[in-house]
Each structure stands twice: as C-alpha cells, then as structure tokens.
Design a protein around this motif. Structure first.
Motif, PDB file in Angstrom:
ATOM      1  N   SER A   2     -87.249  35.896   0.649  1.00  0.00           N
ATOM      2  CA  SER A   2     -85.962  36.757   0.785  1.00  0.00           C
ATOM      3  C   SER A   2     -84.931  35.782   1.336  1.00  0.00           C
ATOM      4  N   GLY A  27     -88.748  38.064   3.671  1.00  0.00           N
ATOM      5  CA  GLY A  27     -89.704  38.263   2.857  1.00  0.00           C
ATOM      6  C   GLY A  27     -90.374  39.644   3.317  1.00  0.00           C
ATOM      7  N   ARG A  42     -93.561  39.186   0.543  1.00  0.00           N
ATOM      8  CA  ARG A  42     -93.308  38.339  -0.587  1.00  0.00           C
ATOM      9  C   ARG A  42     -92.926  37.100  -0.291  1.00  0.00           C
ATOM     10  N   LYS A  44     -93.108  32.713  -1.750  1.00  0.00           N
ATOM     11  CA  LYS A  44     -93.181  31.685  -2.792  1.00  0.00           C
ATOM     12  C   LYS A  44     -94.349  30.707  -2.431  1.00  0.00           C
ATOM     13  N   SER A  45     -95.614  30.685  -2.731  1.00  0.00           N
ATOM     14  CA  SER A  45     -96.591  30.003  -2.544  1.00  0.00           C
ATOM     15  C   SER A  45     -96.546  28.603  -2.340  1.00  0.00           C
ATOM     16  N   LYS A  50     -96.005  29.698  -7.111  1.00  0.00           N
ATOM     17  CA  LYS A  50     -95.679  30.952  -7.611  1.00  0.00           C
ATOM     18  C   LYS A  50     -95.289  32.083  -6.676  1.00  0.00           C
ATOM     19  N   ARG A  51     -94.410  33.077  -7.352  1.00  0.00           N
ATOM     20  CA  ARG A  51     -94.267  34.223  -6.329  1.00  0.00           C
ATOM     21  C   ARG A  51     -95.449  35.202  -6.161  1.00  0.00           C
ATOM     22  N   ARG A  52     -95.816  35.297  -4.756  1.00  0.00           N
ATOM     23  CA  ARG A  52     -96.836  35.927  -4.367  1.00  0.00           C
ATOM     24  C   ARG A  52     -96.564  37.523  -3.562  1.00  0.00           C
ATOM     25  N   GLN A  53     -97.314  38.352  -3.487  1.00  0.00           N
ATOM     26  CA  GLN A  53     -96.957  39.503  -2.529  1.00  0.00           C
ATOM     27  C   GLN A  53     -98.493  39.787  -1.849  1.00  0.00           C
TER      28      GLN A  53
END
Length: 399
Positions: A2, A27, A42, A44-45, A50-53
């Motif tokens: 974020s 995040g 939240r 980004k790896s 990739k976006r991850r949660q």
C-alpha cells in the motif's frame, strides 16, 4: 504494498469497524467478513513478483499494536528480498523436522505417492485400513526416526499367530514405509521391520503357523454333470462360469472381458497385461465349446455400454463375483466349491490323465515361471500345444 504509510488507524476505529477491509497503511489490513475479524498483510513478493496476502491472525487475539509488530517484521523480510509466506513455511517445516515426522504422516505420504503405480485400485484403502487397525494405534503418532523393534513387535504379536497372513502383510508394509522414511532422510539405521536376520529371530515363521488353504474345487471326474447343469441355465452368470471352466480363466478376467479381446475367426481370447495377475499379456485358445458360449452372448452385445462379454444387471457394469459363485453352487448342488477352484479342477485333470506336459498346463493357467533363468529364456506361450489341450478339456467337460 500500500502507498499509505504505516500506523493510520486507532484502536477505536478497529473496534468499531463492522464490515469489509480497513487499511492501517504499509500493507496491513483489518478484514471483517462473515463474523470473522482477521489481520492481513498485502504485499508484492520479491521472490515471485506476484501480489500476495498473508494472514497474521485474528483481531480477537492480536491487538492493533501486535498486528503492526508482525507486519513490521514481515516488511523487514520483504526489504531483504525474502517472501514472508515462504519463510513462515520454512520455519514450520524446520519445527516439524525437529519434533520428528510421525509414522502415520510418512505412511500417508508413501501411500499417496505409490498408489498410482499399484494394479489394485483399492490398494491405498487396503493399506490405510490395515495400518489404521493394527499399526497406527501402537506407534502411528511416534516420530518415525524413533520407531524401534519393540514398537513393531507390539503391533505384530497380537495377530501373528491368529491372523498370520494379515500380520505378514502388515509387517511388509511397515518395512517399506520405514525404508521410504530412511530414503527421505527422516530416520537412520537398520529397518526394525526387516524379517530375515532380524524379526525372524523372535517370531515363528509364518510357514510354521499357517496351512495352505486350497480353493474348494469340483473334482475333475465330477465336472461333466456340473457343466451340463450350467448349460441348461439361461443366466448370464452360468454362461460366464462355463467360460471360466472351459478357458481355465480367473473370475475377474472373465467378468471384465470385452469383445475387442476376442478374435472369433482365430479362436483366440487375448487378455491384456493390465488385467493379468502376472502383468503379462495372455492368449487363450478357444475351444468350440468356449466359442459356443460366446455365440450365446453375442445377441446381448452392447458396444455403447462398455462392450462387456458378460454384462451385469446394471448397464455398463460387469457381473459380480458373487453372481458367478451362486450360479456354480446351484449347478454343483453345494456351496463347498468356488469358481477359482475350477482352475484346480483343470490342473488336476491334466496331471491325473497325463493330458499334457507340466509346462503346457502351467502356461494354460498363466502361472508365472518361478525360475528366473527359465523365465528369461522363455520366448513362446505354447499356444499351438495348448489348443488341442483345451479341446480335450472341453470334450471331458461334456462327458
């Protein structure tokens, strides 16, 4: 991550939030849905891009300050090029390895990996069932690295003399699972379930405890009236039993036979390797009597429903083994016989009448050659010698 900087919320905002996501910045999100209140990071790896949660825990257990502390630690990992989800899984695996993978966990993994290669589709359920009954209650929850001979004996002793065959199978299964565990690096040392030179010094040999139980069979001198009774029946099961007898085939091979395996012109039934007990294709010469059974079944051929030679009551389903047994019991006027025993009837006839050399009879029964050297040099299935043999057997069955 974020764009909002961290620490945007107050504890009061968190307590009053009723639904949806609420961002604390950096995040960190509070997600309220369906009665659950969860903290989530939240990001980004840096490993996959990739976006991850990643769930951090329940808001009922973690305060805003605790959630921020967990998120801060994860952000430090991300800044160092690490994926916090991957790192958390690594920590779990390390803790599990330190504690020790249990025998039950290893068994489940072994069965899962090996089952696709097993011929019997029920093999996985059979393995799991027997281990659940006899091994897991004794040492299933024990670290596989710590299992010793006394553990194995504690599982086997209660059934070794009463259920010797079952106990032998379970011992073999335990041995293979422990071998697998050693190959994976989960244990060291000798296998405590090994028989030769180990358990054999403690437990009596199975051969000394059990007597071979032969399948109850119709005497070869008494087969003609039984076949006559089967011929008088219009039932499909009775016809299947006749075909079993005339071909010296196994019940499963006959019940699951399909028309594509039959060459009426050449009078040959070719059973594919995956249907054979020995895992090798087997050709069966068909006598005129066996062909007559097939001619009786031709009007019932249903190519759209599995093309089974001997279809069951349910469309597309094979006859059950019980159905064949009932038909034989009715024809023989006794339950003291088995369909598989018809193979013994045939074998006894070949021996007592010197109908053929031993090799020819064994080939007719599709028995595996025990001598590995002989098996390596065997290049023929003796079909030409078996054809007159099956004709003579059919003539004897007619009386």
């Amino acid at each position: 991550m974020s764009r909002l900087p961290p620490n945007q919320l107050t504890a009061l905002q968190v307590s009053r939030h009723k639904s949806g996501g609420l961002c604390d910045g950096g995040g960190l999100w509070l997600v309220v849905s369906g009665g659950s209140r969860l903290w989530e990071l939240r990001f980004k790896s840096p490993v996959t891009g990739k976006r991850r949660q990643m769930g951090l825990g329940s808001a009922a257990d973690l305060s805003l300050a605790d959630a921020r502390s967990h998120a801060s630690e994860s952000r430090r990992q991300i800044k160092s090029g690490l994926d916090p989800i991957i790192e958390r899984e690594k920590e779990k695996a390390a803790r599990k390895l330190e504690i020790g993978v249990t025998f039950e966990e290893v068994a489940a993994r072994y069965i899962h990996e090996q089952a696709p290669g097993w011929k019997n589709r029920k093999g996985a359920a059979t393995w799991t069932g027997s281990l659940s009954q006899h091994a897991f209650p004794v040492f299933g929850g024990k670290a596989v690295r710590d299992i010793d001979t006394q553990d194995v004996l504690a599982a086997l002793r209660p059934i070794w003399t009463e259920k010797t065959e079952t106990a032998g199978r379970i011992r073999g299964r335990i041995e293979r699972i422990l071998d697998y565990a050693r190959a994976q690096g989960w244990r060291d040392g000798e296998n405590p379930a090994r028989w030769r030179g180990h358990l054999s010094a403690t437990l009596p040999p199975p051969s000394k405890l059990t007597k071979v139980q032969h399948h109850k069979a119709v005497g070869w001198r008494d087969i003609a009236p039984v076949m006559s009774a089967l011929r008088s029946s219009e039932g499909i099961a009775a016809k299947a039993v006749r075909f079993c007898c005339l071909t010296a085939g196994r019940s499963g091979e006959v019940r699951n036979a399909v028309w594509s395996e039959i060459d009426m012109a050449a009078q040959i039934w070719t059973i594919p390797d995956h249907k054979m007990k020995a895992g090798r294709e087997h050709r069966v010469p068909l006598s005129d009597d066996a062909l007559a059974v097939l001619q009786e079944m031709l009007p019932l051929r249903d190519s759209a429903a599995g093309d089974l030679v001997f279809p069951g009551h349910k469309r597309g389903k094979a006859l059950s083994d019980v159905a064949l047994s009932k038909a034989l019991h009715l024809a023989a006027k006794t339950k003291d016989v088995t369909v598989h025993g018809l193979r013994s009837t045939f074998r006894d006839w070949t021996s007592d009448t010197n109908a053929c050399p031993r090799d020819v009879a064994e080939m007719a029964l599709a028995h595996a050659i025990e001598n590995k050297v002989e098996a390596a040099y065997r290049r023929t299935d003796l079909l030409d010698q078996r054809r007159p043999l099956m004709g003579a057997w059919a003539a004897h069955c007619r009386g």
